[in-house]
Design an enzyme around this catalytic site. Structure first.
Site, PDB file in Angstrom:
ATOM      1  CD  GLU A   1       9.595  -4.570  10.419  1.00  0.00           C
ATOM      2  OE1 GLU A   1      10.252  -3.529  10.251  1.00  0.00           O
ATOM      3  OE2 GLU A   1       8.810  -5.017   9.577  1.00  0.00           O
TER       4      GLU A   1
ATOM      5  CE1 TYR B   1       8.387   0.809  10.059  1.00  0.00           C
ATOM      6  CE2 TYR B   1      10.205  -0.336  11.140  1.00  0.00           C
ATOM      7  CZ  TYR B   1       9.272  -0.250  10.131  1.00  0.00           C
ATOM      8  OH  TYR B   1       9.188  -1.258   9.205  1.00  0.00           O
TER       9      TYR B   1
ATOM     10  CG  ASP C   1       9.390   3.053   6.436  1.00  0.00           C
ATOM     11  OD1 ASP C   1       8.441   3.640   5.867  1.00  0.00           O
ATOM     12  OD2 ASP C   1      10.072   2.191   5.869  1.00  0.00           O
TER      13      ASP C   1
ATOM     14  CB  CYS D   1       8.146   6.798  -4.423  1.00  0.00           C
ATOM     15  SG  CYS D   1       7.914   8.586  -4.416  1.00  0.00           S
TER      16      CYS D   1
ATOM     17  CB  CYS E   1       7.031   9.054 -12.312  1.00  0.00           C
ATOM     18  SG  CYS E   1       7.591  10.156 -10.983  1.00  0.00           S
TER      19      CYS E   1
ATOM     20  CB  CYS F   1       4.732   5.421  -9.710  1.00  0.00           C
ATOM     21  SG  CYS F   1       3.854   5.778  -8.164  1.00  0.00           S
TER      22      CYS F   1
ATOM     23  CB  CYS G   1       1.494  11.606  -7.790  1.00  0.00           C
ATOM     24  SG  CYS G   1       2.995  12.163  -6.943  1.00  0.00           S
TER      25      CYS G   1
END
Length: 303
Positions: A34, A117, A135, A190, A197, A200, A206
């Site tokens: 991380e 975060y 994030d 995205c 899209c 997606c 959406c």
DNA sequence: GACCCGTGGAC
DNA sequence: TGTCCAAGGGT
């Protein structure tokens, strides 16, 4: 069908095969991943992370070596202060938590280099807790899919946390998995540059797509810039020191940059940050490189 | 909130 | 080629 369920189903079939996601990976390797992934792409983190967790499989292993070792092993990942803080983080975990990565949010937040975060990411991904993990990927996904805006705001707000919290299922372990799915969608589908899209899974619900994919309304953030900045000069100096096993004389640093004033300012800031140490009259090394540094660090840790 | 902090790849 | 961007944190 709830967005969480759709995202999770997509994630189970499309998740990238990343080593820190393998079941059974400990909290420490996850924490290391991380921190490395802060502002740094996965492709560049992969080899460095592998080296790090093999060399320092626990916080105690890292804390037993010097900060210079950590900074050198960081290589060219960028933002070397992260390496220094990760080394300090390991020492703090040994001191405060008996060498075990803590699981409570407040304990994680108190560690060097661990912000809002990363604390949430470790609590969720390493310990299966139910926290919104927000994030820029998640904020972008929420901005588009839920709020109908092209781009997220410039910084994470309490409203962002509340919004994402509402998109998590009740079961903690599943919620953590869903958070990983949201991040993956933002990172792979995205994205900032493109909106794929066609690939997606969330198109049917959406808000941004339903609104006709309106353009961004907010002010465009100003460009970062790098060439000619102090950061570039700091980078040159750090690269020189990383490449030398011996303290580097000042004249070898002097030739790295043509503007003496800026070069001195960069070097001074590296000294102030604790990334570089002066040894002798006019020699410089990565902090923690010399015996004196080690003694100083030990004294500092002991008080 | 504004600003600073590295590095390299994609377009 | 220059611009944009990448799982943020600290001051």
């Amino acid at each position: 069908m709830p967005i969480a369920e759709v995202a999770l189903d997509w994630f189970e079939r499309n998740a990238r095969d990343l080593p820190w996601r393998v079941p059974g990976v400990g909290a420490w390797p996850i924490l290391v991943s991380e921190v490395m992934l802060q502002q740094t792409p996965v492709s560049r983190v992969l080899p460095v992370w592998t080296d790090w967790v093999r060399r320092w499989p626990t916080p105690a292993h890292l804390a037993a070596d010097t900060a210079a070792d950590a900074i050198r092993a960081w290589g060219r990942l960028g933002y070397p202060r992260r390496a220094m803080r990760l080394h300090a983080c390991a020492a703090a975990i040994v001191e405060r938590h008996d060498g075990e990565v803590p699981s409570r949010l407040e304990q994680l937040l108190a560690l060097p280099g661990i912000g809002d975060y990363t604390a949430r990411a470790v609590a969720a991904f390493a310990y299966g807790q139910r926290h919104p993990v927000v994030d820029v990927n998640v904020r972008r996904l929420a901005a588009r899919a839920v709020s109908g805006a092209a781009e997220p705001g410039p910084a994470t707000t309490p409203a962002d946390l509340a919004l994402v919290e509402g998109l998590l299922p009740a079961e903690p372990a599943v919620a953590a998995r869903v958070s990983a799915a949201y991040m993956e969608l933002g990172a792979v589908i995205c994205t900032a540059r493109n909106q794929n899209c066609a690939d997606c899974p969330l198109t049917s619900s959406c808000a941004w797509l339903a609104a006709g994919r309106p353009a961004s309304t907010g002010p465009s953030r100003r460009p970062q810039g790098y060439a000619g900045t102090d950061r570039q000069v700091r980078g040159l100096i750090m690269a020189e020191l990383r490449g030398s096993s011996e303290p580097v004389p000042g004249d070898r640093i002097a030739v790295l940059w043509h503007l003496p004033e800026q070069r001195d300012r960069a070097l001074a800031s590296l000294l102030a940050d604790g990334l570089v140490t002066r040894s002798g009259r006019d020699r410089f090394a990565l902090a923690g490189e010399t015996r004196q540094d080690s003694v100083m660090n030990t004294a500092r840790l002991g008080d």
